[in-house]
Design a protein around this motif. Sequence first.
Motif, mmCIF file in Angstrom:
data_model
loop_
_atom_site.group_PDB
_atom_site.id
_atom_site.type_symbol
_atom_site.label_atom_id
_atom_site.label_comp_id
_atom_site.label_asym_id
_atom_site.label_seq_id
_atom_site.Cartn_x
_atom_site.Cartn_y
_atom_site.Cartn_z
ATOM 1 N N GLU A 53 0.811 -0.994 0.387
ATOM 2 C CA GLU A 53 0.204 -0.054 -0.259
ATOM 3 C C GLU A 53 0.873 1.366 -0.088
ATOM 4 O OE1 GLU A 53 -2.885 -1.153 2.789
ATOM 5 O OE2 GLU A 53 -3.943 0.495 2.024
ATOM 6 N N ASN A 75 -2.672 -1.143 -5.864
ATOM 7 C CA ASN A 75 -4.168 -0.806 -5.321
ATOM 8 C C ASN A 75 -4.447 -2.127 -5.396
ATOM 9 O OD1 ASN A 75 -4.509 -2.098 -7.864
ATOM 10 N ND2 ASN A 75 -5.126 -0.146 -8.906
ATOM 11 N N ARG A 135 -2.142 -5.692 -5.316
ATOM 12 C CA ARG A 135 -1.906 -6.411 -3.864
ATOM 13 C C ARG A 135 -3.138 -7.636 -4.723
ATOM 14 N NH1 ARG A 135 -3.803 -1.433 -1.798
ATOM 15 N NH2 ARG A 135 -5.727 -2.239 -0.573
#
Lengths: 280, 451
Positions: free
Chosen positions: A178, A183, A187
């Motif tokens: 993060e 985003n 992820r």
Amino acid sequence: MAFVMPTILFFLVFKYGPMLWAMGLSFTTYDMMKPPRWVGLENYESILRDPIFREALANTLVYIAGSTIFITLVGLGLALAINTRGPGRRACMSAMFLTNIMPILAVCLVWRFLFHPHGLLNQFLGPLGFGRLDWLTDSALAMPAIILVTVWRFAPYFMVVFLAGLLTIPPEYYEAAEIDGANAVRRFRYLTLPLLMPVTFFVVVVAALLSARIFLMPFIITGGGPGNATRVLSMLIYETGFSYMKMGRAAAISVVLFAIVMVLTLAQMRLFMRSEEEYS
Amino acid sequence: MTNASSGPGVSRRQALTRIGALGAGATAVAATRTRGFAQPKAPITLSFWTFDNPQQRPWLHKRVNQYMEKNPNVKVDFQWFTFADLGKKVSVGYATGTAPDGFVTGDWLMPTWLARNLIAPLDVKLLGYPALDAFRKDHADAFVAGAIKDGQAYGYPLWFYGFCNYLNTKQFKEVGLDPVKDQPRTWTELGEVAKRLTIKQGNKFTRQGFKFAMHAAQWTMIQLNPIVSQVGGQWFDASGKCTINNEAGVKAMTIRASIARQYGAEDPADSIATFPLPQMDWLKERCSMFSCHPIPPVAIKSQNPVMESEGYFLPVQMAGVTADKRYTTCYGFNFVVNARAPKDKQEALHDMYRFIMSDLVDCWQATAPFTLARKTGWTDDPRVKSFPHVGEIIKAKDNGVFFPRTPIWTELADAMHRAVQKVMLNNADIKAALDEAAAEVDRATAEFKKA
């Protein structure tokens, strides 16, 4: 060695013994009344020429592929949805898991009513613009209907497996990603999926094995019909062995099913090992 | 010299002859009684299996219990299974050496047992008949035909019944039809009447005029077999090749499909009826006519008490059944004896079967309107004669046409069930579906012969 001997003996007598016996039986003609008679490869030649066997084989492969893909996707989706800190998470999980502990006979009978041309499912789909869907009597819909029931029953079980896998991923990884600006999609793509690969492998293999052995759902819900649309190999084994009393031929079909499961498992193992190597 | 004990005027030879005759007579009487319901000398345990049914199984159980009371030396291990499971259980029993000593079997399975020498020939004398001919004459020819092989009886016929067309007379009257005068006698009439009785709302049938069962291979055969016979068709030719895909077979299947396709009076995909109650749609008044075995009033009452109490149902002969075409479906059940059972058990089973069948009126009262195979001993009884619609039900039994007697019965039934499903549910071409079915049956025949 002495400690494991009972287990080894148990497997030899109750698992591998019958398996070898079945393999031997596949080279014989045996109607359960007279002693088996050796016929060599005749049963295998005969089933390969049989259009019903070929249809059942195709149905089995379609069913394995359909159920495994959807069980994996829905199981993973449910696990991701439930892997939050929101309220009612445990209650949701328990409610979903109920589908897995219901008696299979009850599940099949309830779904038969739901699939009735004027059943609840069509009443729900009607206002959405769908016409009457003959779920269990239209050969194009019968197999998807069986897959739907399978996914409904087993996806929550694999959700729990996926959830266990998700909980083993350290939260620090996500925090770092993060901070690096990844985003949610990235992820998931670059963190969650690779780290869940062993769990996904387990789910795919177990779901495929489970699907290959499916019997009761098509047996109770459609009886293999309409025509042969939902007749899978395990049903054909049962019918050939116990209705037609052709145990040798039934054993040959079960050997083919065994071979399919072995090939699928080995192929998946190779595929996943390669994927793991790529990610690591 | 005279013998004092012989009395005056009677020679010793005469006295001895008389004593001999008396002795022979007494022995004969004793033998007859013994043969009646004899007790084995040593204690014996018989295993006996039958199918489950709300009327028939309890009656058999009662008779078996009565037999045990009369014969304390005999213990009967009485077990029952669902109608569909019994044959499979027996097969597995033979494979594992746990088959019962005696069992009840559908007559359509007789070739399966006979082809493998699994059932023992019966001694008709132990069943109370002087000879095979008397046994044969005591039943309709068709009933014993499947039970006799090479001059020996292998099955003792028990219940045999024909199929009637059950009408809902209230629904007939609602659409201005007289159930007696307008009852359909041909398949065309049945289609027309069914069409008038049908009620649809959009694509939904509120009421189907007539309904064929779609749920099980056995029922597919039950309902198709008489049509095949009526149009002059045969399941097999003399060489054993399946001929259901010939012109007559196509005609029979066309008739079968016409109620849905031509008259729009049936929705094959819409049914609440499932095993073991394929007549459920008719009982629940969702269809007006249904071809069925005799339906006991208690079964009607349990599903539709109003229909039973007001009596608005009428069994009539199936369409196509006329004086010259006496074809309605008929099937029945035989007592048989396991060929592998010891001789003493085989003899005791004969005795038990004879006892069970010794009170036919009691059987009728407990299981009516399931008709008995025996020609006499029950039909003239006032308790039978007073049963509603009994004449029509007995006529259906006597007009019976039997299933093809083949050792590959199950394969044939399954192949035809698939063909019917393809035609009725997937709108498949009739000839193509029957070609596939015939090919399947021929493969099964070839494999059976080879094995």
